[in-house]
Write an enzyme that holds these catalytic residues in place. Sequence first.
Site, PDB file in Angstrom:
ATOM      1  N   ILE A   1      -3.346 -38.205  37.537  1.00 30.01           N
ATOM      2  CA  ILE A   1      -3.383 -37.734  36.156  1.00 30.01           C
ATOM      3  C   ILE A   1      -3.139 -36.228  36.247  1.00 30.01           C
ATOM      4  CG2 ILE A   1      -5.940 -37.574  36.256  1.00 30.01           C
ATOM      5  CD1 ILE A   1      -6.049 -37.917  33.239  1.00 30.01           C
ATOM      6  N   SER A   2      -2.224 -35.702  35.432  1.00 29.44           N
ATOM      7  CA  SER A   2      -1.881 -34.279  35.493  1.00 29.44           C
ATOM      8  C   SER A   2      -3.058 -33.422  35.060  1.00 29.44           C
ATOM      9  CB  SER A   2      -0.697 -33.980  34.575  1.00 29.44           C
ATOM     10  OG  SER A   2       0.420 -34.731  34.960  1.00 29.44           O
ATOM     11  N   GLN A   3      -3.116 -32.199  35.590  1.00 30.72           N
ATOM     12  CA  GLN A   3      -4.214 -31.286  35.218  1.00 30.72           C
ATOM     13  C   GLN A   3      -4.074 -30.898  33.741  1.00 30.72           C
ATOM     14  OE1 GLN A   3      -1.944 -28.206  37.811  1.00 30.72           O
ATOM     15  NE2 GLN A   3      -3.608 -27.086  36.809  1.00 30.72           N
TER      16      GLN A   3
END
Length: 221
Positions: free
Chosen positions: A68-70
């Site tokens: 999951i992207s930051q």
Amino acid sequence: MAGSINGIGMTSQRTRERMLTRLREQGIKDEVTLSAMGSIARHIFVDEALSIRAYEDVSLPIGFGQTISQPYIVARMTEILRAGKPLGKVLEIGTGCGYQTAVLSKVAKEVYSVERISPLLMKARSHLRELRMSNIKLKHADGTMGLPEFGPFDGIIVTAAASHIPEELLEQLVVGGRMIIPVGTEEQTLYLIERTDKPGSEFKKTKLEAVKFVPLIGGTS
Ligand code: SAH
């Protein structure tokens, strides 16, 4: 009481407020993007054991070697895609756990999101169902081909790094549409591509910043 969902308050509205403060400090200015991220419970998109870290500015594993992207990168890409205006139809390539999809669903009229790993798409579907988001359509497909049957799109966001910009995606942008895509293998750069009606310079490319994404891979599994 809000904040006691997992008994330690790490998933509370206050934790989300702190995330928004940090995003502002990192230079995110678009209030519509910030308010969308402030209203979505990010911890439901990660495994329970990781939920305590869901609001930190890090990418986290979501299984199948994906992440999951930051929060910063989700905010930045959404802000750039919006360019201060409401979005109509948007295509996301790389649904992953569905968090970016949920953010998009708050800032666009219609969201199409494509994921190549079937079990991940099933997870995303159940997370998004929990949030009762009705303007999202998820598809199990190879996103490098786009979704020609549902295009053209006002915005395209690619959340995995491409070795080159897929021609098919450019063709599925409306004139005036915007695409945001990380390009590169070892070193990756985020690009903004704007489709114009100027003959000879139909696609205007702007280099934005260095990023780190999982690779965009052809085919499905
Ligand atoms: N948007 C997600 C990021 C997920 S990571 C978020 O909000 O955090 C990137 C995702 O892109 C992975 O789930 C990976 O399986 C997917 N992906 C990679 N290549 C793809 C392709 N060709 N078509 C569709 N999805 C792809």
